[in-house]
Design a protein around this motif. Structure first.
Motif, PDB file in Angstrom:
ATOM      1  N   ASP A  42       0.870  -1.179   0.000  1.00  0.00           N
ATOM      2  CA  ASP A  42       0.000   0.000   0.000  1.00  0.00           C
ATOM      3  C   ASP A  42       0.904   1.224   0.000  1.00  0.00           C
ATOM      4  O   ASP A  42       1.557   1.528   1.006  1.00  0.00           O
TER       5      ASP A  42
ATOM      6  N   GLU B  29       1.787   4.650   0.366  1.00  0.00           N
ATOM      7  CA  GLU B  29       1.357   5.873   1.042  1.00  0.00           C
ATOM      8  C   GLU B  29       2.525   6.360   1.892  1.00  0.00           C
ATOM      9  O   GLU B  29       3.549   5.669   1.978  1.00  0.00           O
TER      10      GLU B  29
ATOM     11  N   HIS C 297      -5.535   2.774  -4.246  1.00  0.00           N
ATOM     12  CA  HIS C 297      -5.718   2.857  -2.790  1.00  0.00           C
ATOM     13  C   HIS C 297      -6.443   4.160  -2.433  1.00  0.00           C
ATOM     14  O   HIS C 297      -6.248   4.710  -1.361  1.00  0.00           O
TER      15      HIS C 297
ATOM     16  N   HIS D 284      -6.157   8.788   1.139  1.00  0.00           N
ATOM     17  CA  HIS D 284      -6.226   7.921   2.323  1.00  0.00           C
ATOM     18  C   HIS D 284      -7.382   8.241   3.265  1.00  0.00           C
ATOM     19  O   HIS D 284      -7.326   7.959   4.457  1.00  0.00           O
TER      20      HIS D 284
ATOM     21  N   PRO E 139      -8.498   2.516   1.923  1.00  0.00           N
ATOM     22  CA  PRO E 139      -7.675   2.892   3.072  1.00  0.00           C
ATOM     23  C   PRO E 139      -8.274   2.295   4.352  1.00  0.00           C
ATOM     24  O   PRO E 139      -9.498   2.334   4.537  1.00  0.00           O
TER      25      PRO E 139
ATOM     26  N   HIS F 211       3.827  -1.595   3.864  1.00  0.00           N
ATOM     27  CA  HIS F 211       3.864  -0.178   3.470  1.00  0.00           C
ATOM     28  C   HIS F 211       5.320   0.267   3.275  1.00  0.00           C
ATOM     29  O   HIS F 211       6.212  -0.283   3.914  1.00  0.00           O
TER      30      HIS F 211
HETATM   31 ZN   LIG Z   1      -3.254   2.592   3.516  1.00  0.00          ZN
END
Ligand SMILES: [Zn+2]
Length: 289
Positions: free
Chosen positions: A13, A15, A82, A86, A123, A232
């Motif tokens: 993911d 971010e 995604h 978020h 998210p 992540h």
């Molecule tokens: Zn996320």
């Protein structure tokens, strides 16, 4: 490596370090992004092992890191969505969500031109029984699979009773499989032992559990069905800035960061990995293009 009847998928993911529902206030120095460093480390280790993977990228990241997105795609990875910034879907309306998906598509087109994106992960796994409308919106916007329904209750999210394997959520009750359902759900890995469910899909479980416990959970699942794990960029950039969290949330977010790369190397050597899309196609859930 023991032979398994299924392949596994690793998903990331994409971010930044401050995109967490555990801390929703503005942070100081958000400009110290770890997206570039963390994602490059992920791409490097995948390239070393020759595996391809699925990247659920925030639209904001697509806009701010076009070169990274181009590298991802050039190296054969799957680009998936995604959301834009978020924001969990619990705080969105169908119209706002539709707008966000279209904004994401626009951001991708600016970087790659016309490009197929068929996978979505909300998210904070924020699709549950309270907002099953999200599945309609995804379908209408051309998505073919989702990975947002977390099939057990944990601290912030979850849909107890939903299947742990790949299925087609029924519109009236997304815990039920509907063979005619158009959207496919590929939930992140949950091990089930004598009716008790253990989450093993995510960064926290990979970091907190001893490798042999984690691995025997995965071995067990892979004998019966494919699984998908997730991490992540911040988990591959341990020296990055940290959120000011209380000790429980700090533990969840930061425990054993230094062990991630070694564990990843081990898992990449142990199983056969590919993208989520390819698993869904090869296991007959999605028609190959
Ligand atoms: Zn996320």
């Amino acid at each position: 490596m023991p032979p398994f009847p299924h392949r596994a998928a690793f998903s990331f993911d994409i971010e930044d370090w401050h995109h967490s529902e555990l801390h929703r206030e503005p942070v100081t120095r958000p400009e110290e992004s770890i997206v570039e460093r963390g994602t490059s480390a992920i791409l490097d280790v995948l390239a070393r092992h020759g595996w391809r993977s699925t990247f659920f990228v925030l639209g904001d990241v697509v806009r701010s890191h076009p070169a990274l997105i181009r590298r991802m795609v050039a190296e054969g990875h799957e680009l998936a969505c995604h959301g834009m910034s978020h924001r969990p879907l619990w705080r969105a309306t169908p119209e706002a969500f539709r707008g966000e998906l279209r904004e994401f598509r626009g951001a991708v087109e600016e970087v790659l031109g016309e490009f197929p994106v068929i996978g979505f992960r909300a998210p904070t796994f924020s699709i549950d029984r309270s907002n099953a409308w999200a599945l309609d919106v995804l379908r209408a916007e051309g998505y073919r699979y989702d990975s947002s329904i977390f099939p057990m209750k944990v601290k912030m999210y979850g849909t107890p009773g939903a299947p742990v394997g790949i299925y087609r959520p029924a519109r009236e009750d997304l815990r039920r499989h509907d063979p005619r359902g158009e959207l496919v759900e590929f939930p992140v890995a949950i091990a089930e032992l004598q009716g008790v469910r253990f989450p093993v899909g995510g960064g926290f479980y990979l970091r907190a559990l001893p490798l042999w416990v984690f691995r025997s959970g995965l071995d067990f699942i892979l004998r019966h069905r494919p699984f998908v794990l997730y991490l992540h960029p911040r988990e591959l950039a341990p020296e990055a800035q940290r959120l000011p969290l209380d000790w429980v949330n700090g533990f969840i977010t930061y425990v054993n960061l230094h062990t991630v790369m070694a564990k990843l190397e081990h898992l990449f050597a142990r199983y056969q990995w590919t993208t989520m899309r390819e698993i869904l196609e090869s296991e007959g859930w999605l028609a190959a293009p």
